[in-house]
Design an enzyme around this catalytic site. Structure first.
Site, mmCIF file in Angstrom:
data_model
loop_
_atom_site.group_PDB
_atom_site.id
_atom_site.type_symbol
_atom_site.label_atom_id
_atom_site.label_comp_id
_atom_site.label_asym_id
_atom_site.label_seq_id
_atom_site.Cartn_x
_atom_site.Cartn_y
_atom_site.Cartn_z
ATOM 1 N N ASP A 91 0.782 -1.244 0.000
ATOM 2 C CA ASP A 91 0.000 0.000 0.000
ATOM 3 C C ASP A 91 0.811 1.291 0.000
ATOM 4 O OD1 ASP A 91 -2.684 -0.995 -0.083
ATOM 5 O OD2 ASP A 91 -2.399 -1.734 1.948
ATOM 6 N N ASP A 150 -6.815 -3.913 -6.081
ATOM 7 C CA ASP A 150 -6.438 -2.616 -5.517
ATOM 8 C C ASP A 150 -4.991 -2.243 -5.833
ATOM 9 O OD1 ASP A 150 -8.188 -4.369 -4.054
ATOM 10 O OD2 ASP A 150 -8.383 -2.891 -2.454
#
Length: 371
Positions: A91, A150
């Site tokens: 992330d 994602d």
């Protein structure tokens, strides 16, 4: 739309002052609002969303020139800066590019560049060449080497660093990851699996699953948005037309889906059989709107008009009382009715910091490109 955008940023400026004063611990970034306790919830710096709050403040500062936001911007950037060395998951793009990437462009502070370079190095440590893709989460009882849709969003960090003096290997990693995702994540109708699990030794696909969606075979709305945004962004950097075509196909799936409501804000999963009696996801609507506006930059004629018109409807819906907070309410967040992870009863029908981020980004994109 010009008035709508100006009104939204004036509202955001006032509303985020409530959020600044929410009373969170100084080492946490705001994430959502608990309607039961009437308190803002936050997370420490390694939570995947911690780059969105400084990113939102930067967007608001850019549009309003409210210098009273600058101390909070600088403070929050300092809090999350150690994430440049974080390698615990994929992330880094969310954490560092949505924050420091915007800080470079908006504050014109070149000192932040080295932070993005180190962040790209940390992210690239998760690249698994035998797949080839960036491993999203660590190995667990559920997955061996999971890659989630994602993850497309984190490629912007790698591409940006490569194009601003960093190692070209980062762009090559982004390219390989996008190719692998395009090959393995999408069904024939261009809906997306959430999680593809791999054997790291030879790249064999072990399973295709969901984590946050309705079912393994379902179409999780925000996942469709991640894919649309990610492949549009990869076309921006590479000008490889296969990425543009992939984005067009995903956009067609979303915009022509019979389960897309008239206000264009998706239900949390296109495949939930209980539609319409299920939660919406304003974060997916904001994300898709922002992606469609960029896709409109790379298309023309009726196709471009279709993308921009749908994004405009989404922004008008999100700006309406049905989705936008009242001043001083909702913990200081801008939007209501987002859905984080419904299968875990986590963050259901609440504000989410990244919904605000992509809403603000979409408003800026519309202002810059279509007014």
């Amino acid at each position: 739309m010009r008035k709508l955008i100006a009104d939204n940023f004036a509202f955001a400026d006032s509303q985020y002052h409530y959020l600044i004063n929410a009373g969170l611990p100084l080492d946490e970034m705001p994430q959502s609002f608990n309607y039961t306790t009437n308190k803002v919830t936050g997370y420490e710096r390694t939570w995947w969303c911690t780059g969105f709050y400084p990113g939102n403040l930067l967007y608001i500062y850019q549009q309003t020139k409210d210098e009273s936001l600058l101390p909070e911007i600088r403070r929050t950037l300092k809090v999350i800066q150690p994430n440049e060395n974080y390698t615990g998951n994929h992330d880094l793009g969310f954490m560092m590019f949505c924050s420091f990437g915007n800080a470079i462009s908006i504050l014109k502070d070149a000192s932040y560049k080295k932070i993005l370079f180190q962040s790209a190095t940390s992210l690239s440590s998760r690249f698994r060449p035998h797949i080839p893709a960036i491993q999203s989460w660590n190995k667990s009882k559920n997955f061996n080497c999971p890659v989630i849709i994602d993850n497309m969003m984190n490629l912007e960090l790698l591409e940006w660093v490569s194009q601003h003096g960093g190692d070209r290997k980062f762009a090559e990693i982004a390219l390989q990851h996008a190719n692998t995702t395009m090959k393995n994540h999408f069904r024939s109708n261009y809906s997306s699996f959430h999680v593809v699990d791999y054997d790291t030794s030879n790249g064999t696909v072990l399973q295709k699953k969901t984590w946050q969606g309705y079912a393994d075979s379902s179409s999780w709305a925000r996942g469709q948005g991640w894919g649309l945004y990610g492949f549009t962004m990869m076309y921006r950097f590479t000008k490889n037309k296969k990425f543009l075509e992939q984005a067009r196909h995903i956009a067609h799936y979303i915009l022509n889906n019979p389960k897309l409501p008239i206000d264009k804000i998706p239900y949390w999963d296109f495949s939930d059989p209980k539609i319409p009696n299920v939660p919406r996801d304003a974060s997916a609507g904001a994300l898709i709107a922002s992606a469609l506006l960029e896709l409109g930059q790379y298309t023309s004629g009726k196709e471009k008009s279709n993308y921009v018109t749908n994004a405009e409807i989404m922004l008008q819906s999100l700006s309406s009382p049905g989705y936008r907070s009242k001043l001083g309410s909702n913990g200081g967040f801008l939007l209501m009715h987002s859905t984080g992870a419904l299968p875990f009863n986590s963050e259901v029908d609440v504000p989410l910091i990244y919904a605000d981020y992509y809403f603000l980004e979409a408003l800026i994109r519309y202002k810059n490109w279509y007014l």
